[in-house]
Structure formats: structure tokens, C-alpha cells
Design an enzyme around this catalytic site. Structure first.
Site, PDB file in Angstrom:
ATOM      1  N   ARG A  91      -5.136  64.058  -1.904  1.00 16.35           N
ATOM      2  CA  ARG A  91      -5.548  63.953  -3.465  1.00 16.35           C
ATOM      3  C   ARG A  91      -3.944  64.800  -4.310  1.00 16.35           C
ATOM      4  NH1 ARG A  91     -10.354  65.643  -6.672  1.00 16.35           N
ATOM      5  NH2 ARG A  91      -9.578  63.892  -8.109  1.00 16.35           N
ATOM      6  N   ASP A 231      -4.709  70.771 -13.949  1.00  4.61           N
ATOM      7  CA  ASP A 231      -5.420  70.247 -12.265  1.00  4.61           C
ATOM      8  C   ASP A 231      -3.627  71.056 -12.122  1.00  4.61           C
ATOM      9  OD1 ASP A 231      -7.211  68.749 -12.074  1.00  4.61           O
ATOM     10  OD2 ASP A 231      -7.165  68.638 -13.431  1.00  4.61           O
TER      11      ASP A 231
HETATM   12  O1  MRU Z   1     -11.201  64.214 -10.092  1.00  9.56           O
HETATM   13  P1  MRU Z   1     -11.636  66.544 -10.307  1.00  9.56           P
HETATM   14  O2  MRU Z   1     -13.111  66.699 -10.739  1.00  9.56           O
HETATM   15  O3  MRU Z   1     -10.976  67.118  -9.237  1.00  9.56           O
HETATM   16  O4  MRU Z   1     -10.858  66.774 -11.354  1.00  9.56           O
HETATM   17  C1  MRU Z   1     -10.373  68.747 -11.811  1.00  9.56           C
HETATM   18  C2  MRU Z   1     -11.256  68.892 -12.448  1.00  9.56           C
HETATM   19  O5  MRU Z   1     -12.128  69.693 -12.518  1.00  9.56           O
HETATM   20  C3  MRU Z   1     -10.457  68.917 -14.239  1.00  9.56           C
HETATM   21  O6  MRU Z   1      -9.597  68.067 -14.646  1.00  9.56           O
HETATM   22  C4  MRU Z   1      -9.720  70.130 -14.305  1.00  9.56           C
HETATM   23  O7  MRU Z   1     -10.671  70.562 -16.060  1.00  9.56           O
HETATM   24  C5  MRU Z   1      -8.863  71.167 -14.037  1.00  9.56           C
HETATM   25  S1  MRU Z   1      -9.692  71.446 -12.347  1.00  9.56           S
HETATM   26  C6  MRU Z   1     -10.118  73.126 -11.828  1.00  9.56           C
END
Ligand code: MRU
Length: 348
Positions: A91, A231
Site C-alpha cells: 500500500r 496516514d
Molecule cells: O484504507 P485504510 O482503512 O487503511 O485507511 C486508513 C485509515 O484507517 C484512516 O485513514 C485513518 O483515519 C488513519 S490510519 C490510523
């Protein structure tokens, strides 16, 4: 955090296996996925069996340790080099993944055992960061507050405690009366499924709201504060987070709702200057075109819910400019979202 009265971590490592909560089945079924090899761990990240920046980082760390354990004596270094690439390619947006693989890789270059020790250290650090974010963020919360959050940045998105939800749990546990609006967070509904499940489990009063209801609630004066996760946070304080965060931040600014980001130091990427340079993951159309849920027997199925012959796009993250952010709640304290404050944070 506790599930059915028992303390669990989102991810753990046992005899070379990486064991994690199967998040795609929540909130309907609580089960574990066992990654026997580093490639299984990569599969788990790619398919969102595990998701959320911190939890992805922990599985990335364990995957790197698995690769060190699996690497043949003859071409040990080539094997771990290639594995690191494969893990990093799972990712693209969450910084914690790259932070974790790099740290374990550096130890793995010396020997396999050190790689495992480092992966465990990263998982422990991740849990402790969440606990500290909870302590600092709790200072911002007064009893009676109604807090909106987006996506899932609770303990499922980390090894324990979480980021955006950690201050809410700390405030609730301290006896404060807190109420949460959980944005559903289409297309994968991490808010409606995961955040709501966590909050229910912890006994925190909450309501799930459709993603497009946030500005309405703010206009009504029903939201006292917004806390989201991150993220990636870059050098100038811009923040990448789940798609839809930017819209909430704009609405919050307009209606004077303090908008906070909660994240550990491992989410900061000081090598990237501005949010425009953050790679944004583009995910498959099926997440938008279909919804998934269990039938009467608990079997998961997907059904098409949008016009099947239309094209669609599915950007997974957006970038909130630093100027919309009231503050960043980190494991070392609450800072302003700007270059000077971020530089200072890393000299503490
Ligand atoms: O695509 P995801 O579910 O991996 O997305 C990440 C998240 O859970 C969010 O963006 C979140 O708010 C931040 S990660 C702690």
C-alpha cells in the site's frame, strides 16, 4: 483493548506467524487471520484484512521479520532486499509501513533474531504511542462534548489504543461524558463498521452518520470538536487521511469547529515537503460499485448498488492542508501543524 472481556492486540507474532484480527469480517464476525509467511502478511495488507496506518506498520514489521526467518542461507541479503520491496509495495500512502520495514530491515541485515526483536519493539512502541496520544488528547476533552471522527483510527488501526479514538477512550474511562459521531466513511465504511464496533464494545455513546451529514450537524451547532487520524503527515504539516477528511476540515473551519489530527511520530514523513507530494492510493471500482455484508448464515456476499455500466474512480485518501488543522495530538504532546513545530517535535 478488550473484546468479550479479554485483552487483545490487533496484531501479534507467534513462532514466526503473524496473527491479526480479520477486519473485513467485522462487525459481523470476530476472527483471526494467520499469516504463515511474509507473503501471507503482504496479502493481508493488500486485501485489508489488516488496515489503518499503525496496524499496517506493525504487520509490515512482522512481515520483514518473517522474511528474515524465511531467507535461505545462500542468498540471505538478496532475499530480504526483495522482500522489503514486496512489503513496501502493498500500500502506498501510510508512512508507518515504510518506517517499520526500514527499521526491521536494518536489523535483519545483521541477523534474523535481531529482526524479530526489532519487529516486537515496533509493535510495543506502536501500542505505547497510542496510550500517550490518549493521555495528551484527553486534556482537550471536556465532559459533555460531542466529537465527530472520520474512518477508523481506533485500536483496530494500531496495535492497541488507537490515535483519534485514544483520547475519547481516555476521557470516557476518566468518567467524562463524551458522545461520538462516527462518519460512515464510504466506500468501505470503516466508520460504520469498525469505529462503531469499537465504540460499542467500549461502551462509548455514539451514532453512525452518513458521510454527507457532517456539515449539517456542524451548522446545527451539534459538533464541539473533530478528531481524525492520519496516514501520513509531511514536513509542512499537511495531512493525508481517508478520503472525505478534507471536506470535513473545510466544513469545520467554516463553522468554527476545532479540527484535530491524532498521530504518532512514526506517521510523520519529514522527507516529503508538502502534501502535494504524497502518493494517493487509487483503489478498485468494486469498492464503490458494491456493498458487502453477511447473509442469514453469516456468509459474506457483495451486491451491486450503483449503476453497473458507469465508470467510477476510487481515490482512497485526500490531503488536508495544515492551515485547516487546529493541532496535532502526538505521543510527545500537542503541537501546531507547521514546519517549525514539527521540526521541534523531532528534537525532543
Ligand atoms: O484504507 P485504510 O482503512 O487503511 O485507511 C486508513 C485509515 O484507517 C484512516 O485513514 C485513518 O483515519 C488513519 S490510519 C490510523
Amino acid at each position: 483493548m478488550k473484546v468479550n472481556g479479554k485483552h487483545v492486540r490487533t496484531v501479534r507474532f507467534e513462532n514466526g506467524k503473524c496473527i491479526m484480527i480479520e477486519q473485513n469480517k467485522l462487525p459481523f464476525e470476530f476472527s483471526w487471520y494467520v499469516a504463515e509467511t511474509y507473503k501471507d502478511s503482504c496479502h493481508a495488507i493488500k486485501t485489508m484484512i489488516v488496515r489503518g496506518a499503525g496496524a499496517i506498520g506493525a504487520v509490515g514489521a512482522y512481515a520483514m521479520a518473517q522474511a528474515a526467518l524465511e531467507a535461505p542461507e545462500g542468498n540471505y541479503l538478496e532475499f530480504i532486499d526483495a522482500a522489503k520491496q514486496t512489503i513496501n509495495n502493498t500500500r502506498p500512502t501510510a508512512q508507518n509501513l515504510f518506517y517499520a520495514t526500514e527499521a526491521v530491515y536494518q536489523k535483519a541485515k545483521k541477523n534474523r533474531n535481531d529482526a524479530v526483536i526489532e519487529a516486537e519493539r515496533i509493535a510495543d512502541e506502536n501500542a505505547e504511542e497510542g496510550r500517550l496520544i490518549g493521555e495528551f488528547g484527553n486534556q482537550l476533552i471536556q465532559s459533555g462534548m460531542r466529537i465527530e471522527t472520520h474512518c477508523n483510527a481506533g485500536w483496530l488501526a494500531f496495535v492497541d489504543y488507537g490515535s483519534a479514538l485514544a483520547p475519547i477512550y481516555a476521557a470516557h474511562d476518566a468518567g467524562k461524558n463524551v458522545f461520538v459521531y462516527a462518519d460512515e466513511t464510504r466506500p468501505r465504511a470503516q466508520g460504520g463498521r469498525l469505529t462503531a464496533w469499537e465504540l460499542h464494545n467500549h461502551g462509548v455513546p455514539h451514532e453512525i452518520i452518513p458521510d454527507n451529514a457532517g456539515a449539517y450537524l456542524m451548522a446545527q451547532g451539534n459538533v464541539d470538536m473533530m478528531i481524525v487520524g492520519a496516514d501520513r503527515i509531511v514536513a509542512n504539516g499537511d495531512v493525508a487521511n481517508k478520503i472525505g477528511t478534507l471536506e470535513k476540515a473545510i466544513a469545520a473551519k467554516y463553522y468554527g469547529v476545532p479540527f484535530y489530527v491524532a498521530a504518532p511520530c512514526s506517521t510523520f514523513d519529514l522527507n516529503t515537503v508538502s502534501g502535494q507530494d504524497i502518493p494517493i492510493e487509487q483503489r478498485g471500482a468494486e469498492e464503490v460499485m458494491q456493498q458487502t455484508g453477511p447473509d442469514h448464515n453469516g456468509e459474506m456476499h457483495s451486491i451491486t448498488v450503483n449503476h453497473p455500466n458507469s465508470a467510477c474512480i476510487n481515490p482512497a485518501f485526500d490531503v488536508t492542508p495544515a492551515e485547516l488543522i487546529q493541532g496535532i495530538i502526538t505521543d510527545k504532546g500537542i503541537i501546531q501543524a507547521n514546519e517549525i513545530a514539527i521540526k521541534k517535535l523531532f528534537t525532543l
